[in-house]
Design a protein around this motif. Structure first.
Motif, mmCIF file in Angstrom:
data_model
loop_
_atom_site.group_PDB
_atom_site.id
_atom_site.type_symbol
_atom_site.label_atom_id
_atom_site.label_comp_id
_atom_site.label_asym_id
_atom_site.label_seq_id
_atom_site.Cartn_x
_atom_site.Cartn_y
_atom_site.Cartn_z
ATOM 1 N N SER A 182 0.891 -0.694 0.085
ATOM 2 C CA SER A 182 -0.361 -0.330 -0.459
ATOM 3 C C SER A 182 0.292 1.604 0.190
ATOM 4 O O SER A 182 2.187 0.886 0.538
ATOM 5 N N ARG A 183 -0.148 2.426 -0.294
ATOM 6 C CA ARG A 183 1.091 3.733 -0.212
ATOM 7 C C ARG A 183 1.173 4.012 0.992
ATOM 8 O O ARG A 183 0.210 3.989 1.602
ATOM 9 N N PRO A 184 1.984 4.719 1.046
ATOM 10 C CA PRO A 184 1.958 5.912 2.638
ATOM 11 C C PRO A 184 1.117 6.843 2.291
ATOM 12 O O PRO A 184 1.014 7.248 0.661
ATOM 13 N N LYS A 185 -0.100 7.209 3.355
ATOM 14 C CA LYS A 185 -0.542 8.137 2.999
ATOM 15 C C LYS A 185 0.024 9.780 3.413
ATOM 16 O O LYS A 185 1.370 9.748 3.690
ATOM 17 N N LYS A 186 -1.115 10.567 2.392
ATOM 18 C CA LYS A 186 0.005 11.821 2.038
ATOM 19 C C LYS A 186 -0.419 12.484 3.371
ATOM 20 O O LYS A 186 -1.651 12.527 3.991
#
Length: 64
Positions: A2-6
């Motif tokens: 998963s992508r890191p949260k902005k």
């Protein structure tokens, strides 16, 4: 994966605001909670500013 949260962009406070917060807190002997309620400044930010001011004065907060 998963992508890191902005993260939201960091808010930069104006130098004169930082000085106002620290001077007011010192003059009125405000607690960290009171500073947060009045100025919406978090405890870690307040402590950083207070440390910079103690070491370098107003000029330090202008450059911070």
């Amino acid at each position: 994966m998963s992508r890191p949260k902005k993260r939201a962009p960091r808010s930069r406070h104006a130098p004169e605001f930082r000085i106002k917060v620290i001077r007011t807190a010192i003059e009125k002997k405000l607690s960290v909670e009171e500073v947060h309620e009045l100025f919406k400044v978090g405890p870690s930010t307040y402590y950083k500013w207070k440390r910079v001011h103690a070491k370098h004065g107003d000029e330090g907060l202008r450059r911070y």
